[in-house]
Design an enzyme around this catalytic site. Structure first.
Site, mmCIF file in Angstrom:
data_model
loop_
_atom_site.group_PDB
_atom_site.id
_atom_site.type_symbol
_atom_site.label_atom_id
_atom_site.label_comp_id
_atom_site.label_asym_id
_atom_site.label_seq_id
_atom_site.Cartn_x
_atom_site.Cartn_y
_atom_site.Cartn_z
ATOM 1 N N ARG A 19 0.939 -1.140 -0.279
ATOM 2 C CA ARG A 19 -0.050 -0.077 0.229
ATOM 3 C C ARG A 19 1.009 1.470 -0.124
ATOM 4 O O ARG A 19 0.501 2.114 -1.037
ATOM 5 C CB ARG A 19 -1.096 0.253 0.777
ATOM 6 C CG ARG A 19 -2.104 -1.031 1.179
ATOM 7 C CD ARG A 19 -2.683 -1.652 2.523
ATOM 8 N NE ARG A 19 -3.644 -2.411 2.289
ATOM 9 C CZ ARG A 19 -3.689 -3.777 2.093
ATOM 10 N NH1 ARG A 19 -2.713 -4.263 2.201
ATOM 11 N NH2 ARG A 19 -5.379 -4.439 2.074
ATOM 12 N N ARG A 115 -5.778 -18.825 -8.724
ATOM 13 C CA ARG A 115 -6.816 -18.301 -7.360
ATOM 14 C C ARG A 115 -8.049 -17.423 -8.353
ATOM 15 O O ARG A 115 -7.785 -17.144 -8.582
ATOM 16 C CB ARG A 115 -5.614 -17.286 -6.558
ATOM 17 C CG ARG A 115 -4.632 -18.282 -6.117
ATOM 18 C CD ARG A 115 -4.289 -17.442 -5.185
ATOM 19 N NE ARG A 115 -4.840 -16.810 -4.125
ATOM 20 C CZ ARG A 115 -4.093 -15.439 -3.101
ATOM 21 N NH1 ARG A 115 -3.104 -15.732 -3.792
ATOM 22 N NH2 ARG A 115 -4.424 -15.661 -2.240
ATOM 23 N N ASP A 312 -4.023 -15.248 8.112
ATOM 24 C CA ASP A 312 -2.850 -16.071 7.090
ATOM 25 C C ASP A 312 -1.703 -16.525 8.102
ATOM 26 O O ASP A 312 -0.536 -17.747 7.647
ATOM 27 C CB ASP A 312 -1.746 -14.612 6.829
ATOM 28 C CG ASP A 312 -2.388 -14.117 5.573
ATOM 29 O OD1 ASP A 312 -2.494 -14.573 4.193
ATOM 30 O OD2 ASP A 312 -2.020 -12.843 5.187
HETATM 31 C C1 S3P Z 1 -3.988 -9.013 2.305
HETATM 32 C C2 S3P Z 1 -4.994 -9.701 2.925
HETATM 33 C C3 S3P Z 1 -6.232 -11.047 2.927
HETATM 34 C C4 S3P Z 1 -4.257 -12.057 3.104
HETATM 35 C C5 S3P Z 1 -2.986 -11.170 1.796
HETATM 36 C C6 S3P Z 1 -2.898 -9.771 2.140
HETATM 37 C C7 S3P Z 1 -4.313 -7.449 2.129
HETATM 38 O O1 S3P Z 1 -6.418 -11.265 1.392
HETATM 39 O O2 S3P Z 1 -4.445 -13.137 3.169
HETATM 40 O O3 S3P Z 1 -1.558 -12.225 2.593
HETATM 41 O O4 S3P Z 1 -3.085 -7.252 2.242
HETATM 42 O O5 S3P Z 1 -5.430 -7.309 1.573
HETATM 43 P P1 S3P Z 1 -7.757 -11.815 1.594
HETATM 44 O O6 S3P Z 1 -8.017 -10.468 1.034
HETATM 45 O O7 S3P Z 1 -8.405 -12.824 0.370
HETATM 46 O O8 S3P Z 1 -8.407 -12.672 2.837
#
Ligand code: S3P
Length: 431
Positions: A19, A115, A312
């Protein structure tokens, strides 16, 4: 391997690093970032943003400088954007492209190409973007942004910070107010950081649901950002220290945002000795140093409500459970099946191969622990990591907690999120 002792610092938070680059790329002027995670996933984001016009350079180790193009200023990339293994890069950048008058093609490795992208194609399509995806809504995909895009109110059908963020980022360059309704809270770095960059963003709790509103055609002001250490990377060292006799390890500067820190409470509930020292705030995020000592763990029933705040961390929690006394039960974890691998089946298979007693259900694992004894370890066949960094690191920790060790088929994916994992492990075991 010997006890884990001394003090270590794990690399910067992956979510915040992505970000920081993206918002810096949309601000006018220079954003400086220190402690940026230099893993492959984050570097894929940097490359894609460069291909769309931002100037991004590393000035020294972990120090980065970004000159952004301004919201609305992204340029059409002239080649496909290679997202490697990174779902976060893909879904958040799709959000950005959706409200710019440009087209982009996204490609990725075998894991990422399996995915689901339908979860972002749906809302971004409602905002006006056009998509040509591979069968099943996967990469490679081509998309065409819409200028102007249409503001929407979108209720998240899955608890996903990536989907939430994709819609909010599309909202940045969309006239009017874009709203995301989040029935279950997920990591809130996008909201915190966009506010820090000066976006007009508000969060209101309405009947237990978060309503997040962003006013578009925003102007972002450049920032100086310090990235805290990633709690998801610290997790492997926390569990390694809890499981290894004689360990007393301090992990510095760990981000402890409520939407990320679920694992710590779970491990404490299991009997883990984890002390939070010098709790403070860095760059708008709560952080602390964690002191972790070897502990006898007991099995628990994990409340599915906690899942988003440790989404995670389940692979490494499963390792802790495999060495605890009694049974650990998890449920409500369907989302784990669409991560870098199907983490329920991958961990069930890998832990079983290492001698753990694991039952896989439709939405979780039930694990009967060893009662504190080491796992037997693997004999002959290495466990399969399916291009998933967190499976590789979790099974490396299982190896430390085993008699014969655990052989892992491929450790290369570790570099997506934690390139210094093996060096730090060796350092902690030597100190
Ligand atoms: C993330 C959101 C999560 C996480 C990923 C990082 C993020 O995924 O599993 O490692 O930085 O917004 P999901 O939005 O698919 O839950």
């Amino acid at each position: 391997m010997g006890a884990l002792t001394g003090t270590i610092r794990v690399p910067g938070d992956k979510s915040i690093s992505h970000r920081a680059l993206m918002f810096g790329a949309l601000a006018v002027g220079e954003t400086r970032v220190s402690g940026l995670l230099e893993g492959h996933d984050v570097l894929a984001t940097a490359d894609a943003l460069r291909a769309m016009g931002a100037a991004i350079e590393k000035t020294s180790d972990g120090e980065w400088s970004i000159h952004g193009v301004g919201v609305g200023g992204l340029l059409q990339p002239d080649q496909a954007l290679d997202m490697g293994n990174s779902g976060t890069s893909t879904r958040l950048l799709m959000g950005l492209v959706a409200s710019h008058g440009i087209s982009a093609t996204f490609t990725g490795d075998a894991s990422l190409s399996g995915r689901p992208m339908g979860r972002v194609i749906d809302p971004l399509g409602q905002m006006g973007a056009g998509f040509e995806a591979s069968p099943g809504g996967t990469l490679p995909l081509m998309m065409k942004g819409s200028l102007p895009a249409v503001p929407i109110t979108y209720r998240l059908p899955v608890a996903s910070a990536q989907v939430k963020s994709a819609v909010l980022l599309a909202g940045l360059n969309t006239p009017g107010v874009t709203t995301v309704i989040e029935p279950v809270p997920t990591r809130d770095h996008t909201e915190r950081m966009l506010k820090g960059f000066g976006a007009d963003l508000s969060v209101e709790l309405v009947e237990g649901e978060r309503h997040i509103r962003i006013r578009g055609e925003a102007e972002l002001k450049p920032q100086t950002i310090t990235v805290p250490s990633d709690p998801s990377s610290a997790a492997f060292f926390i569990v390694a220290a809890l499981l290894t006799p004689g360990s007393d390890l301090t992990i510095e500067n760990v981000g402890l945002n409520d939407t990320r820190a679920g694992l710590i409470g779970m491990l404490q509930q299991m009997g883990g000795s984890i002390e939070l020292l010098d709790e403070r705030e860095i760059g708008g995020e709560p952080v602390a140093d964690l002191r972790v000592k070897h502990s006898a763990l007991k099995g628990i029933e994990v409340d599915p409500q906690i899942a988003p705040s440790m989404i995670d961390e389940f692979p490494i929690l499963f390792v802790a459970a495999a060495c605890a006394s009694g049974v650990t039960t998890t449920s409500g974890l369907e989302e784990l099946r669409v991560k870098e691998s199907d983490r329920l089946s991958a961990m069930a298979a890998a832990l079983t191969a290492a001698g753990a007693r694991v039952k896989e259900t439709g939405d979780g694992l039930i694990i009967a622990g060893t009662g504190g004894a080491p796992l037997p370890g693997t004999s002959g066949e290495p466990v399969t990591t399916h291009l998933d960094h967190r499976i590789a690191m979790s099974m490396a920790v299982a190896g430390i907690a085993s008699s014969a060790g655990v052989e892992v088929d491929d450790t290369r994916p570790i570099a997506t999120s934690f390139p210094t994992f093996e060096t730090l492990l060796a350092q902690a075991a030597r100190d």
